[in-house]
Scaffold this active site. Structure first.
Site, PDB file in Angstrom:
ATOM      1  N   HIS A 459     -27.535 -35.273   6.591  1.00 13.01           N
ATOM      2  CA  HIS A 459     -26.841 -34.217   7.314  1.00 13.01           C
ATOM      3  C   HIS A 459     -26.151 -34.760   8.560  1.00 13.01           C
ATOM      4  CE1 HIS A 459     -29.657 -31.122   5.310  1.00 13.01           C
ATOM      5  NE2 HIS A 459     -28.657 -31.486   4.553  1.00 13.01           N
ATOM      6  N   ASN A 719     -12.795 -28.627  -3.812  1.00 14.28           N
ATOM      7  CA  ASN A 719     -14.230 -28.662  -3.500  1.00 14.28           C
ATOM      8  C   ASN A 719     -15.033 -28.075  -4.648  1.00 14.28           C
ATOM      9  OD1 ASN A 719     -13.142 -29.366  -1.039  1.00 14.28           O
ATOM     10  ND2 ASN A 719     -13.467 -27.373  -0.115  1.00 14.28           N
ATOM     11  N   ARG A 730     -22.028 -29.245  -4.561  1.00 14.25           N
ATOM     12  CA  ARG A 730     -21.199 -29.831  -3.497  1.00 14.25           C
ATOM     13  C   ARG A 730     -21.946 -29.982  -2.175  1.00 14.25           C
ATOM     14  NH1 ARG A 730     -16.724 -25.109  -2.481  1.00 14.25           N
ATOM     15  NH2 ARG A 730     -16.850 -25.524  -0.268  1.00 14.25           N
ATOM     16  N   CYS A 767      -5.666 -26.885  -1.621  1.00 15.73           N
ATOM     17  CA  CYS A 767      -6.242 -26.428  -0.351  1.00 15.73           C
ATOM     18  C   CYS A 767      -7.681 -26.900  -0.174  1.00 15.73           C
ATOM     19  CB  CYS A 767      -6.161 -24.912  -0.227  1.00 15.73           C
ATOM     20  SG  CYS A 767      -7.078 -24.063  -1.513  1.00 15.73           S
TER      21      CYS A 767
HETATM   22  C1  PEP Z   1     -12.393 -25.206  -2.652  1.00 17.13           C
HETATM   23  O1  PEP Z   1     -13.305 -24.859  -3.394  1.00 17.13           O
HETATM   24  O2  PEP Z   1     -11.837 -26.342  -2.695  1.00 17.13           O
HETATM   25  C2  PEP Z   1     -11.895 -24.286  -1.599  1.00 17.13           C
HETATM   26  C3  PEP Z   1     -10.829 -24.557  -0.882  1.00 17.13           C
HETATM   27  O3  PEP Z   1     -12.629 -23.155  -1.377  1.00 17.13           O
HETATM   28  P1  PEP Z   1     -14.036 -23.137  -0.559  1.00 17.13           P
HETATM   29  O4  PEP Z   1     -14.222 -24.513   0.018  1.00 17.13           O
HETATM   30  O5  PEP Z   1     -13.882 -22.074   0.457  1.00 17.13           O
HETATM   31  O6  PEP Z   1     -15.001 -22.790  -1.653  1.00 17.13           O
HETATM   32 MG    MG Z   2     -13.887 -22.721  -3.468  1.00 14.19          MG
END
Ligand code: PEP
Ligand code: MG
Length: 837
Positions: A459, A719, A730, A767
């Site tokens: 962390h 992500n 993740r 994104c």
């Molecule tokens: C993603 O999953 O890459 C994303 C941008 O959404 P979040 O990180 O808010 O799940």
């Molecule tokens: Mg997401």
């Protein structure tokens, strides 16, 4: 013949308080380099056999001996710390090497006063040195009398794998003179073994016509190598040259504690392949220099006891409440930045803080007259011990989180009595930092961090990366022996801590840093102009934001728009949902902050493990595979309809774009589009905002063509796409290094998303966090992405990266990367083709 199947209970070899090994004031023992065990602070004057067995080794200086139990376990009994320096004075051996002894038999008598006066400490470790075959479970962690059960030895079902060096007939041999005071006693022997284990080779130590494998601590100590003895090291295997250099250095570099009267001792390298350099694992990149500052945990004075239980309980409760609200605030900030990893860390801390076992133990001690500080601290210690005994590395890593809570609550209990004093520009050194240490340190003007322990996926590592603080972990116990104030160079990119940089090197680092800052400054200045590749392709570089204030900042930095506004920040940590008006005001403020640029607003992505108090949902067995994102909105349509109504009223509608999270099939999109049209009709609105789909589930990437037919644009959430493609959580600390969106399988999904969108002349953005990784910029452009939504401080950097690329070349090379076999090979190829400056 050993009977490896037998469990064995060890009786206490001494009478006195028992403590976990990692708590003792000796870096080598505490690091576990010699093996697992405990330590006892003796109140009696004789050392007894913890079980029946044979004495296989007695130190020449009589302060330590090794007993081989009948089940084969080898136990090192070490009386006091640094007692090798007594040269046998004050010790009377009662048994000889090779003697068979019974459980409880007295082995060694010592003069308590003399040893206490002339050594660093009487604290005496009992260590299992062949832990690859056995594990230890603590039986007692309080005061014991000789013979009381203290430890249980249990044979491992599957012995820990031993290194299997490559076979090679080429052996290298070198002579060395042993510099360690008292010869190769337990700690230098352990360092030797630890060093040998880092290399892929087999190494032996030779003294005259006798020799021992460096795998065996007993073997090394059994040679009885004295100070200044001439020995020979031999190494076979792939890494033999590097290994022999490292081993020679260990032999020839005395331990710091071996020179009690000398001025600051020469530092020892934990992996001394180069003189004056410690090697560690990069947790956050960067190159900095600065004076060493040591960070130590809060040390409590002894507790006289007899405290008023009522008062102590009250003090504890208000300290706990203070810490809880601090953690909640940090968690909230992380959430509003969309930093799920950081949010998960602090969420786990809140859960630990409420752990009934922890609270019960603390309250019991308070009932018996303990101070709240000591009761809390000891309860944490015993919970850490429980976790460590489970033998699971991930659980063992959690002990750092518990220690963090110890510090936090102690800080709250002690009030102003403790705070960190750190010199400006310091390189902060600690055994292992905790997340809250890191938050405090990052508010000071420090240059970098170094830890003797820890992992790159811990962390603390995640937090250091997020704050751009260069950080090395796992530097080994030698780190803690460097004198405060010493000038260091921390080259985290190459995993090196340079201990004796000369003036020229320090100046070189200062210039490199200055150039880096200058580059950043120039990038920021140029951030306001659009980003075009060398061959004229425009890439929109937008920002991920979570509030109007962040949007204003992003606009000033030159963002071409907002690529992702996560709206969860409006919904969480409150008792009722925000109404339509409140939502409209919040969205309008972000759109207003962006001048004439577009803003993509994602509909609420809660559910799963992100619960809302006012929207109770049944517990899920697999939250990330359950009702989250758009699926939740379908299950609770009022929530989504209210949000869509607010979004439809944002002005001007052309600058507001709606993005749907977690879509996995076309029907979901069609249903929302119909709903949007219906609501617009009800509101009398004719101009509808564009409607886009997040591609963050593999099925959506595979159906991109069909989705693009009905969507105005697509935005890839790398992500979640990584999480669901690689089947790796993740937020899993142990897998953090492997959840890498540059994995060729994810790149193939990105390529197929772009191809599907192109069939319907739709644009695709990214994104997720991959958009902010400059190594990935050419690949994403090459695969057909035309918008990158990045973290606001990186707008200038990513724009500059775009300007140096040739889109046609990116396309050609990226196509070949899809054929590679791992994220690591893609990263390496990117470094080769498009080096970062
Ligand atoms: C993603 O999953 O890459 C994303 C941008 O959404 P979040 O990180 O808010 O799940
Ligand atoms: Mg997401």
């Amino acid at each position: 013949m050993h009977n490896n199947n037998n469990e064995l209970t060890l009786g206490a070899p001494l009478s006195g308080p028992v403590m976990p090994l990692f708590n003792i004031d000796d870096a080598v023992f505490a690091s576990g380099a010699l093996g697992d065990g405990i330590a006892i602070d003796p109140l009696n004057d004789s050392l007894h056999a913890p079980c029946g067995g044979v004495i296989v080794q007695v130190a020449r200086t009589l302060h330590a001996l090794t007993l081989r139990a009948d089940n084969g376990a080898e136990l090192l009994l070490h009386l006091g710390l640094d007692t090798v320096a007594l040269e046998g004075e004050g010790f009377t051996l009662l048994v000889g090497e090779g003697a068979r002894v019974e459980a409880g038999q007295a082995l060694l008598r010592f003069d308590l006063d003399q040893v206490a006066r002339h050594s660093r400490s009487l604290v005496s470790p009992l260590v299992l040195t062949n832990g690859e075959h056995y594990e230890l479970r603590a039986r007692a962690l309080e005061s014991v009398k000789v013979g009381d059960p203290v430890l249980q030895i249990v044979p491992r079902q599957t012995p820990r794998a031993a290194a299997t060096p490559e076979s090679s007939d080429d052996e290298v041999r070198r002579h060395a003179r042993v510099a360690h005071r008292g010869g190769l006693h337990a700690r230098p022997a352990a360092l030797l073994r630890q060093t040998a284990q880092r290399f892929d080779c087999s190494a032996r130590l030779h003294l005259g016509d006798r020799s021992a494998s460096l795998d065996s601590l007993i073997g090394i100590m059994g040679l009885g190598v004295e100070e200044q003895a001439q020995v020979e090291i031999s190494c076979r295997g792939k890494d033999r040259e590097a290994a022999i250099q490292a081993l020679l250095q260990v032999l020839q570099t005395p331990l710091a504690e071996d020179h009690p009267h000398a001025a600051p001792p020469p530092p020892i390298a934990s992996r001394p392949v180069e003189a004056g350099v410690l090697h560690g694992v990069c947790a956050a990149p960067g190159l900095v220099s600065g004076p060493l500052a040591r960070l130590q945990g809060i040390q409590l004075p002894p507790d006289p006891g007899g405290h008023d239980a009522q008062e102590q309980r009250q003090a504890l409760n208000s300290a706990l409440e203070q810490v809880r609200s601090e953690i909640r605030a940090t968690e909230q900030q992380a959430l509003s930045r969309g930093d799920h990893a950081e949010q998960a860390i602090f969420n786990a801390h809140l859960a630990l803080l409420e752990d009934p076992a922890l609270l019960d133990t603390t309250h019991q001690a308070i009932t018996h007259g303990s101070a709240a500080t000591h009761a809390w601290s000891q309860a944490i210690d015993s919970q850490c011990q429980v976790l460590l005994e489970l033998g699971n590395p991930l659980l063992a890593e959690r002990t750092n989180d518990l220690r963090d809570l110890r510090q936090r609550v102690l800080r709250a209990l002690l009030g102003e009595a403790c705070h960190y004093e750190l010199p400006q520009g310091a390189i902060v050194v600690a055994q292992e930092l905790t997340p809250s240490d890191l938050l405090l340190i990052s508010q000071k003007d420090v240059a970098g961090l170094c830890m003797a322990e820890g992992g790159a996926t811990s962390h603390v590592a995640i937090l250091a990366r997020a704050r751009g603080l260069p950080c090395l972990v796992a530097l080994g116990p030698a780190l803690l022996e460097i004198a405060p104030g010493q000038q260091l160079v921390l080259d985290a990119d190459h995993g090196r801590l340079e201990l004796t940089p000369d003036q020229a090197r320090l100046e070189g680092v200062a210039i490199a840093r200055w150039q880096h800052q200058l580059r950043r400054q120039r990038q920021q200045e140029r951030g306001l102009s659009p980003a075009q590749t060398r061959d004229g392709r425009t890439i929109e570089v937008a920002a991920n934001v979570a509030s109007a204030a962040e949007a204003r900042q992003a606009h000033l930095s030159g963002a071409d728009g907002v690529g992702l506004l996560r709206t969860e920040f409006l919904f969480v940590d409150r008792r009722t949902a925000p109404d339509e008006r409140e939502q409209l005001d919040a969205y309008q403020a972000v759109v207003d902050a962006m001048g004439d640029k577009p803003v993509i607003i994602r509909t609420i992505d809660v559910g799963g493990d992100k619960q809302l108090d006012y929207l109770p949902l049944p517990a899920e067995a697999n939250p990330v595979l359950g009702l989250r994102g758009i699926r939740l909105a379908q299950a609770r349509p009022q929530l989504l309809e209210q949000q869509l109504r607010a979004l439809l009223q944002v002005n001007p509608a052309q600058r507001c774009r709606i993005l749907l999270p977690m879509v996995s099939e076309v029907d979901e999109l069609l249903q929302i589009r119909r709903c949007l049209e219906r609501l617009a009709g009800e509101l009398g609105i004719s101009q509808l905002p564009e409607l886009g789909v997040m591609i963050e589930v593999p099925s959506a990437a595979l159906l991109a063509g069909q989705l693009a037919e009905h969507a105005d644009f697509l935005s890839i959430g790398t992500n979640d796409l990584s999480q669901y493609t690689l089947a790796m959580d993740r937020d899993h600390a142990g897998l953090a290094g492997r959840v890498d969106a540059l994995h060729p399988a994810i790149l193939q999904l990105i390529a197929s998303t772009c191809a599907g969108a192109a069939r319907h002349q739709r644009w695709v953005g990214v994104c997720g966090a991959l958009a902010s990784d400059p190594l990935a910029t050419p690949v994403l452009i090459g695969l057909g992405i035309s918008e990158l939504s990045v973290s606001p401080p990186q707008i200038g950097e990513i724009k500059e990266r775009v300007r140096h690329l040739d889109a046609a070349e990116c396309r050609r090379i990226s196509a070949s990367l899809l054929q590679l076999g791992s994220a690591a090979s893609v990263r390496e190829a990117c470094r080769q083709h498009w080096p970062l400056d």
